[in-house]
Design an enzyme around this catalytic site. Structure first.
Site, mmCIF file in Angstrom:
data_model
loop_
_atom_site.group_PDB
_atom_site.id
_atom_site.type_symbol
_atom_site.label_atom_id
_atom_site.label_comp_id
_atom_site.label_asym_id
_atom_site.label_seq_id
_atom_site.Cartn_x
_atom_site.Cartn_y
_atom_site.Cartn_z
ATOM 1 N N LEU A 45 12.454 -36.598 7.206
ATOM 2 C CA LEU A 45 12.389 -35.878 8.401
ATOM 3 C C LEU A 45 12.376 -36.429 9.509
ATOM 4 O O LEU A 45 12.075 -37.732 9.882
ATOM 5 C CB LEU A 45 11.501 -34.902 8.529
ATOM 6 C CG LEU A 45 11.312 -33.906 7.080
ATOM 7 C CD1 LEU A 45 9.764 -33.188 7.089
ATOM 8 C CD2 LEU A 45 12.280 -32.928 6.933
ATOM 9 N N ALA A 46 12.679 -35.775 10.656
ATOM 10 C CA ALA A 46 12.924 -36.494 12.035
ATOM 11 C C ALA A 46 11.516 -36.927 12.580
ATOM 12 O O ALA A 46 11.345 -38.205 12.951
ATOM 13 C CB ALA A 46 13.273 -35.528 13.189
ATOM 14 N N GLU A 47 10.262 -36.389 12.251
ATOM 15 C CA GLU A 47 9.082 -36.820 12.248
ATOM 16 C C GLU A 47 8.086 -36.337 11.370
ATOM 17 O O GLU A 47 8.258 -35.162 10.941
ATOM 18 C CB GLU A 47 8.550 -36.724 13.649
ATOM 19 C CG GLU A 47 8.709 -37.868 14.734
ATOM 20 C CD GLU A 47 9.962 -37.678 15.376
ATOM 21 O OE1 GLU A 47 10.317 -38.608 16.033
ATOM 22 O OE2 GLU A 47 10.680 -36.378 15.409
ATOM 23 N N THR A 48 7.143 -37.016 11.054
ATOM 24 C CA THR A 48 6.032 -36.784 10.199
ATOM 25 C C THR A 48 4.782 -36.831 11.113
ATOM 26 O O THR A 48 4.504 -38.207 11.884
ATOM 27 C CB THR A 48 5.879 -37.573 8.741
ATOM 28 O OG1 THR A 48 6.662 -37.338 8.074
ATOM 29 C CG2 THR A 48 4.504 -37.191 8.558
ATOM 30 N N HIS A 74 8.355 -31.372 18.656
ATOM 31 C CA HIS A 74 8.233 -30.574 17.624
ATOM 32 C C HIS A 74 7.317 -30.802 16.717
ATOM 33 O O HIS A 74 6.749 -29.803 16.145
ATOM 34 C CB HIS A 74 9.499 -30.415 17.114
ATOM 35 C CG HIS A 74 9.999 -31.379 16.132
ATOM 36 N ND1 HIS A 74 10.282 -32.722 16.451
ATOM 37 C CD2 HIS A 74 9.933 -31.376 14.744
ATOM 38 C CE1 HIS A 74 10.454 -33.379 15.303
ATOM 39 N NE2 HIS A 74 10.363 -32.625 14.185
#
Length: 262
Positions: A45-48, A74
């Site tokens: 994902l874009a970030e964890t 986010h």
């Protein structure tokens, strides 16, 4: 073998499959940097976001599939949503401490969550030729913040229609490239391209709005603004310029809860 609870949350939206998905791992203690990076890569994902409780507050760190980043809006919104909803965090606002970005706070009122982030500092910049070629035209204005370029265009249609050459975008030394224009139904629209951190186009970027908010606040002569990020998933935000700080408000919804074994 460790078992870690994992939540996947869609941020800056009120429905699943919208906004920007983030994974959140609530830890008892920090894992190694190598293991957190592997989890970020596996989640893809874009970030964890990883959080660890410290007294009444939490520490927070963010990993893309390839790197740890200085700030992520986010995934911070998603982490606060998880801590309020599933861990019954008692204080409002929630205080999150970042090694790279200092104190961050998130308040909730009903379904809305409000990030309190430091404002980016913008300087007028020359437009890199690679970006003019990548987007097929020169912007009206170009600025450089702490980590990103901001390119300002004339219309929402231009921003929505861009299909940039990502290899050229990737050649420019910056975390990411923000493109923005006045909105038709909101004050401003944007998109965010960040191949250097492993994401071609980020669906909804809270941290980019620390750059966008001061620019549009000054240009439009108002402190509180409505915004939409025009990715395929789209996202809605309300932003308020407070000088050295920016408030960024949005909603979040759970997509899944689960457990990982590492």
């Amino acid at each position: 073998m460790k078992r870690i609870k994992l939540y996947q949350v869609d941020a800056f939206t009120d429905k699943v499959f919208g906004g920007n998905p983030a994974a959140v791992c609530v830890l008892d203690e920090w894992l190694s940097d190598e293991l957190m990076q592997k989890i970020g890569n596996e989640n893809n994902l874009a970030e964890t976001a990883f959080v660890v409780k410290t007294g009444e507050d939490y520490e927070i760190r963010w990993f893309t599939p390839t790197v740890e980043v200085d700030l992520c809006g986010h995934a911070t919104l998603a982490a606060a949503y998880v801590l309020f909803r599933y861990y019954n965090h008692p204080t409002n606002p929630l205080k999150l401490h970042s090694r790279r970005s200092g104190l961050l706070q998130v308040a909730h009122a009903g379904e809305e969550l409000t990030l309190d982030f430091p404002t980016d500092v913008l300087e007028t910049a020359a437009t890199p030729e690679a970006l003019i070629t990548a987007f097929g035209k020169a912007p009206q204005e170009t600025y450089k913040g702490k980590t990103d370029y901001l390119l300002v265009f004339q219309s929402e249609e231009e921003v929505a229609g861009f299909n940039p050459d990502i290899n050229l975008v990737n050649s420019v030394p910056a975390r990411g490239i923000i493109v923005s224009a006045p909105g038709k139904e909101v004050d401003f629209v944007s998109r965010f391209f960040c191949p250097q951190v492993g994401i071609t186009e980020d669906p909804v970027t809270g941290s980019a709005h620390t750059t966008l908010t001061p620019y549009w606040s000054e240009r439009l002569g108002k402190k509180k603004l409505t915004a939409k990020q025009l990715s395929a998933r789209q996202g809605n935000l309300t932003c308020e310029y407070l000088g050295e700080r920016v408030n960024i408000t949005g909603k979040a919804v759970t997509y899944l809860t689960g457990e990982i074994e590492v």
